[in-house]
Write a protein that holds these residues in place. Structure first.
Motif, PDB file in Angstrom:
ATOM      1  N   ALA A  36       0.808  -1.217   0.000  1.00 26.71           N
ATOM      2  CA  ALA A  36       0.000   0.000   0.000  1.00 26.71           C
ATOM      3  C   ALA A  36       0.842   1.268   0.000  1.00 26.71           C
ATOM      4  CB  ALA A  36      -0.895  -0.012   1.223  1.00 26.71           C
ATOM      5  N   MET A  37       2.147   1.159   0.214  1.00 28.92           N
ATOM      6  CA  MET A  37       2.964   2.372   0.267  1.00 28.92           C
ATOM      7  C   MET A  37       3.029   3.019  -1.091  1.00 28.92           C
ATOM      8  SD  MET A  37       5.976   2.035   2.866  1.00 28.92           S
ATOM      9  CE  MET A  37       5.679   1.409   4.490  1.00 28.92           C
ATOM     10  N   LYS A  38       2.848   4.327  -1.081  1.00 26.26           N
ATOM     11  CA  LYS A  38       2.702   4.997  -2.363  1.00 26.26           C
ATOM     12  C   LYS A  38       3.917   5.854  -2.693  1.00 26.26           C
ATOM     13  CE  LYS A  38      -0.177   8.154   0.260  1.00 26.26           C
ATOM     14  NZ  LYS A  38      -0.633   7.621   1.484  1.00 26.26           N
ATOM     15  N   THR A  39       3.950   6.311  -3.937  1.00 27.08           N
ATOM     16  CA  THR A  39       4.950   7.271  -4.374  1.00 27.08           C
ATOM     17  C   THR A  39       4.373   8.664  -4.139  1.00 27.08           C
ATOM     18  OG1 THR A  39       5.721   5.749  -6.038  1.00 27.08           O
ATOM     19  CG2 THR A  39       6.194   8.067  -6.433  1.00 27.08           C
ATOM     20  N   LEU A  40       5.215   9.608  -3.786  1.00 30.13           N
ATOM     21  CA  LEU A  40       4.708  10.976  -3.576  1.00 30.13           C
ATOM     22  C   LEU A  40       4.215  11.521  -4.916  1.00 30.13           C
ATOM     23  CD1 LEU A  40       4.445  13.310  -1.498  1.00 30.13           C
ATOM     24  CD2 LEU A  40       6.625  14.148  -2.354  1.00 30.13           C
ATOM     25  N   ASP A  41       2.936  11.902  -4.971  1.00 24.80           N
ATOM     26  CA  ASP A  41       2.395  12.370  -6.250  1.00 24.80           C
ATOM     27  C   ASP A  41       1.773  13.758  -6.131  1.00 24.80           C
ATOM     28  OD1 ASP A  41       0.231  11.802  -4.744  1.00 24.80           O
ATOM     29  OD2 ASP A  41      -0.698  10.401  -6.139  1.00 24.80           O
ATOM     30  N   LYS A  42       2.167  14.488  -5.074  1.00 22.34           N
ATOM     31  CA  LYS A  42       1.647  15.856  -4.915  1.00 22.34           C
ATOM     32  C   LYS A  42       2.693  16.688  -4.179  1.00 22.34           C
ATOM     33  CE  LYS A  42      -0.653  14.734  -0.561  1.00 22.34           C
ATOM     34  NZ  LYS A  42      -0.885  13.394  -0.258  1.00 22.34           N
ATOM     35  N   ASP A  43       2.588  18.004  -4.299  1.00 27.02           N
ATOM     36  CA  ASP A  43       3.467  18.871  -3.516  1.00 27.02           C
ATOM     37  C   ASP A  43       2.977  18.827  -2.068  1.00 27.02           C
ATOM     38  OD1 ASP A  43       4.679  19.459  -5.859  1.00 27.02           O
ATOM     39  OD2 ASP A  43       3.649  21.374  -6.148  1.00 27.02           O
ATOM     40  N   ALA A  53      14.265   5.471   4.013  1.00 23.52           N
ATOM     41  CA  ALA A  53      13.444   4.603   4.875  1.00 23.52           C
ATOM     42  C   ALA A  53      14.200   3.321   5.199  1.00 23.52           C
ATOM     43  CB  ALA A  53      12.096   4.306   4.224  1.00 23.52           C
ATOM     44  N   GLY A  54      15.453   3.483   5.615  1.00 20.21           N
ATOM     45  CA  GLY A  54      16.202   2.370   6.200  1.00 20.21           C
ATOM     46  C   GLY A  54      16.078   2.483   7.705  1.00 20.21           C
ATOM     47  N   LEU A  55      16.963   1.812   8.416  1.00 21.54           N
ATOM     48  CA  LEU A  55      16.875   1.806   9.874  1.00 21.54           C
ATOM     49  C   LEU A  55      17.014   3.203  10.468  1.00 21.54           C
ATOM     50  CD1 LEU A  55      18.935  -1.427  10.476  1.00 21.54           C
ATOM     51  CD2 LEU A  55      16.622  -1.051  11.349  1.00 21.54           C
ATOM     52  N   THR A  56      17.931   4.018   9.937  1.00 24.29           N
ATOM     53  CA  THR A  56      18.129   5.364  10.494  1.00 24.29           C
ATOM     54  C   THR A  56      16.876   6.220  10.318  1.00 24.29           C
ATOM     55  OG1 THR A  56      20.486   5.271  10.045  1.00 24.29           O
ATOM     56  CG2 THR A  56      19.540   7.458  10.343  1.00 24.29           C
ATOM     57  N   GLY A  57      16.336   6.219   9.101  1.00 26.73           N
ATOM     58  CA  GLY A  57      15.152   7.031   8.824  1.00 26.73           C
ATOM     59  C   GLY A  57      13.974   6.588   9.672  1.00 26.73           C
ATOM     60  N   LEU A  58      13.783   5.281   9.777  1.00 30.02           N
ATOM     61  CA  LEU A  58      12.627   4.771  10.528  1.00 30.02           C
ATOM     62  C   LEU A  58      12.782   5.031  12.024  1.00 30.02           C
ATOM     63  CD1 LEU A  58      11.971   1.384   8.660  1.00 30.02           C
ATOM     64  CD2 LEU A  58      10.818   3.572   8.317  1.00 30.02           C
ATOM     65  N   ASP A  77      13.827   3.976  -3.027  1.00 29.17           N
ATOM     66  CA  ASP A  77      13.482   2.622  -3.471  1.00 29.17           C
ATOM     67  C   ASP A  77      12.326   2.119  -2.607  1.00 29.17           C
ATOM     68  OD1 ASP A  77      13.573  -0.057  -4.306  1.00 29.17           O
ATOM     69  OD2 ASP A  77      15.707   0.044  -4.701  1.00 29.17           O
ATOM     70  N   LYS A  78      12.568   1.085  -1.824  1.00 29.45           N
ATOM     71  CA  LYS A  78      11.525   0.567  -0.940  1.00 29.45           C
ATOM     72  C   LYS A  78      12.067   0.503   0.487  1.00 29.45           C
ATOM     73  CE  LYS A  78       9.111  -2.333  -4.254  1.00 29.45           C
ATOM     74  NZ  LYS A  78       7.752  -1.831  -4.065  1.00 29.45           N
ATOM     75  N   VAL A  79      11.192   0.397   1.455  1.00 31.56           N
ATOM     76  CA  VAL A  79      11.615   0.342   2.861  1.00 31.56           C
ATOM     77  C   VAL A  79      12.674  -0.757   3.042  1.00 31.56           C
ATOM     78  CG1 VAL A  79      10.875  -0.290   5.187  1.00 31.56           C
ATOM     79  CG2 VAL A  79       9.470   1.245   3.811  1.00 31.56           C
ATOM     80  N   GLY A  80      13.849  -0.330   3.546  1.00 30.10           N
ATOM     81  CA  GLY A  80      14.866  -1.324   3.915  1.00 30.10           C
ATOM     82  C   GLY A  80      15.595  -1.973   2.760  1.00 30.10           C
ATOM     83  N   TYR A  81      15.527  -1.393   1.550  1.00 26.99           N
ATOM     84  CA  TYR A  81      16.178  -2.038   0.401  1.00 26.99           C
ATOM     85  C   TYR A  81      17.656  -1.676   0.260  1.00 26.99           C
ATOM     86  CZ  TYR A  81      12.624  -4.747  -1.998  1.00 26.99           C
ATOM     87  OH  TYR A  81      11.734  -5.736  -2.348  1.00 26.99           O
ATOM     88  N   GLY A  82      18.176  -0.786   1.110  1.00 23.63           N
ATOM     89  CA  GLY A  82      19.608  -0.465   1.038  1.00 23.63           C
ATOM     90  C   GLY A  82      20.390  -1.322   2.018  1.00 23.63           C
ATOM     91  N   GLU A 214       3.655   9.567   7.229  1.00 29.98           N
ATOM     92  CA  GLU A 214       3.466   9.007   5.892  1.00 29.98           C
ATOM     93  C   GLU A 214       4.811   8.605   5.318  1.00 29.98           C
ATOM     94  OE1 GLU A 214       1.071  11.755   3.629  1.00 29.98           O
ATOM     95  OE2 GLU A 214      -0.696  10.734   4.469  1.00 29.98           O
ATOM     96  N   ILE A 215       4.853   7.443   4.682  1.00 27.27           N
ATOM     97  CA  ILE A 215       6.089   6.962   4.054  1.00 27.27           C
ATOM     98  C   ILE A 215       5.821   6.841   2.562  1.00 27.27           C
ATOM     99  CG2 ILE A 215       7.792   5.088   3.957  1.00 27.27           C
ATOM    100  CD1 ILE A 215       6.954   4.321   6.807  1.00 27.27           C
ATOM    101  N   TYR A 216       6.668   7.483   1.775  1.00 25.78           N
ATOM    102  CA  TYR A 216       6.523   7.408   0.323  1.00 25.78           C
ATOM    103  C   TYR A 216       7.722   6.664  -0.256  1.00 25.78           C
ATOM    104  CZ  TYR A 216       3.006  11.011   1.031  1.00 25.78           C
ATOM    105  OH  TYR A 216       1.905  11.710   1.453  1.00 25.78           O
ATOM    106  N   GLU A 217       7.451   5.594  -0.983  1.00 21.83           N
ATOM    107  CA  GLU A 217       8.534   4.830  -1.617  1.00 21.83           C
ATOM    108  C   GLU A 217       8.719   5.297  -3.059  1.00 21.83           C
ATOM    109  OE1 GLU A 217       7.089   0.794  -1.042  1.00 21.83           O
ATOM    110  OE2 GLU A 217       8.437   0.577   0.669  1.00 21.83           O
TER     111      GLU A 217
END
Ligand code: FES
Length: 531
Positions: A36-43, A53-58, A77-82, A214-217
């Motif tokens: 369900a995580m979305k891409t930012l599509d608005k200002d 959205a890796g460990l530091t960001g979260l 990218d996606k949560v935790g993909y780095g 809100e988390i935007y991937e």
């Protein structure tokens, strides 16, 4: 291992995820939420923007959300993909021979603070796991640092002596029961932990989303504009985020503001394998202090036991054949442990600072509202939680107990011999890359990459598994060093500051912000105007 055998794209997907994450089908429970995580599509306008959205960001978002601070997280990218999803899953304050190192450079008080900071980080993770009942294979275990080489015993003993004075509760051992290496000495620190970092991050993302963050991937950043009281961050799909404060929680320091971080940290690649374990070993996490670096732990999933084994690090862009490293690791594991089939393998990138202490805090003295956390020196799990604590304290109270220790602008940390040596090596790599050499023809096999010369200039060519050829300019878009092909990841890696690019030229790791120039796709499709 059907996922690896199904080709590069699937292999890459696994590599981009924690290998430990694919061990368990429990992750499927979270899939609905993560999809369900979305891409930012608005200002958007927000108080606190966290990029990454890796460990530091979260962890930072979690700490801010506890204080009801308006926060969003964006992720390229996606949560935790780095790197946060590609690690050993060790959570510990036992970071090799760190305490003698810090004591010598900055004094005993700072060394003790480093321990306290990492114990705080460990406690934060333990508390989160407990409070939200997170299913992430969390285990309280001791961490061991050891040597198999008599010549390193003095260093180990010195570390022990310093730690005794600092009241860091190490135990000195001459051998480790049920650990089949020829140990000459070891230090054991109890009450440390291991977990499945990807499962933890997926649950933590859900927790903070429920707290209103809100988390935007798939939302990469392409630039930052400074205004009097706010920043405008621009995303690749032309959306803007107006924020009072920005936390750069990604390994790519995409905004440097003359902190010159690319000269103050070195990128290293490390390798990990996971094999079935047929005979149990001592419960714990193990790492040696000599070279090559060797890290070992076990992983249990249901009734299955695995050995996670690897290390064998090298500077990014300084390896002739990455696949040989995996062979060496498997050989080492087979020679010392009772293992079965190799199940998973992956590599990762870490950043090492010149004094082995991370940079956490204000990006520079002139930019107090931009925060960074980088240079975790391969100990990114406990340090990510430390970063969340320190940055949140700086944001809320304008001070932190650990501020000075991790200050990214500290002097003395980089004006040392190591700094000069590394930057001399970078200059050498830059000049060496300008000397022309390379293959004269485009005779490239499937899944092979190499440097080719076209009309007297060097390019990087890679042929994918379907036979399609990709030719890119291998001049790094950061500061112009020549890139080297990484045969395992099928990437072009920079030996100067660690930027990495996919074979089609797209960015995998910074500090580069621009993709490589794609000269052509297909044998007959090299654009002569670009060459
Ligand atoms: Fe700096 Fe490539 S990363 S020149």
């Amino acid at each position: 291992n059907f996922l690896f055998e199904s080709g590069y794209e699937a292999g890459k997907k696994i590599l981009a995820t924690s290998a430990t994450a694919v061990f368990s089908s429990n992750n499927l429970m979270l899939l609905g939420f993560l999809k369900a995580m979305k891409t930012l599509d608005k200002d958007i306008e927000i108080d606190y923007l966290i990029v990454g959205a890796g460990l530091t960001g979260l962890h930072t978002a979690y700490m801010l959300s506890k204080e009801n601070k308006q926060t969003i997280v964006i992720e390229s990218d996606k949560v935790g993909y780095g790197s946060s999803g590609r690690n050993t899953g060790k959570i510990t304050s036992s970071h090799g021979l760190i305490y003698e190192n810090i004591s010598k450079k900055y004094g005993k008080e700072k060394a003790r603070l480093y321990y306290e900071a990492n114990e705080d980080g460990l406690k934060l993770i333990k508390d989160i796991v407990k409070k939200y009942d997170i299913d992430c294979n969390f285990e309280n275990l001791p961490n061991y640092i050891f040597t198999e080489d008599e010549d390193y015993l003095n260093q180990l003993k010195n570390e022990y002596k310093i730690c005794e004075k600092l009241q860091i509760p190490y135990e000195y051992l001459n051998r480790i029961e049920d650990f089949p290496l020829d140990i000459k000495g070891a230090l054991k620190l109890d009450n440390q932990a291991q977990f499945n970092s990807k499962k933890y991050m997926d649950s933590l993302a859900k927790v903070i989303s429920e707290k209103g963050v809100e988390i935007y991937e798939n939302t990469p950043v392409v630039g930052l504009e400074k205004h009097k009281d706010f920043y405008i961050v621009k995303t690749r799909n032309d959306k803007t985020i107006k924020a009072k404060s920005v936390v750069i929680a990604s390994s790519n320091i995409w905004h440097d503001e003359l902190g010159l971080y690319f000269t103050k940290e070195q990128a290293y690649r490390s390798y990990l394998t996971v094999s079935k374990l047929n005979k149990p070993i001592a419960k714990g996490m193990f790492i040696n202090i000599e070279k090559p670096s060797k890290t070992v732990r076990t992983y249990t999933d249901g009734d299955k036991s695995y050995l996670v084994c690897g290390g064998f690090d090298h500077k990014t862009g300084k390896c002739d054949n990455e696949n040989d490293i995996f062979n060496d690791i498997v050989e080492f594991a087979k020679n010392n442990f009772k293992i079965g089939t190799l199940e998973y393998k992956w590599s990762t990138q870490d950043y090492i600072t010149t004094d082995n202490i991370p940079y956490i805090g204000h990006i520079s003295k002139d930019e107090p509202d931009i925060y960074i956390a980088t240079g975790f020196c391969k100990w990114g799990i406990s340090t990510s939680a430390v970063a969340g604590i320190v940055i949140t304290d700086l944001i809320l109270n304008n001070k932190s107990k650990y501020q000075e220790l991790f200050d990214p602008s500290r002097t003395g940390s980089y004006l040392n011999l190591n700094y000069l040596k590394e930057n001399t090596i970078m200059a050498y790599d830059y000049i060496k890359g300008k000397i022309k050499k390379g293959s004269m023809e485009l005779n490239i096999q499937k899944e092979e990459g190499k440097v080719v010369v076209i009309d007297g200039d060097k390019y990087g060519a890679y042929r994918d598994k379907n036979g399609k050829l990709f030719v890119v300019d291998i001049t790094c878009t950061h500061l112009g060093c020549e890139l080297k092909f990484n045969s395992f990841e099928k990437s072009w890696d920079c030996p100067c500051h660690g930027s990495r690019f996919n074979y089609d030229g797209s960015i995998l790791n910074g500090p580069a912000l621009k993709p490589l120039k794609l000269i052509g796709i297909g044998d007959n499709d090299i654009d002569p105007d670009l060459v």
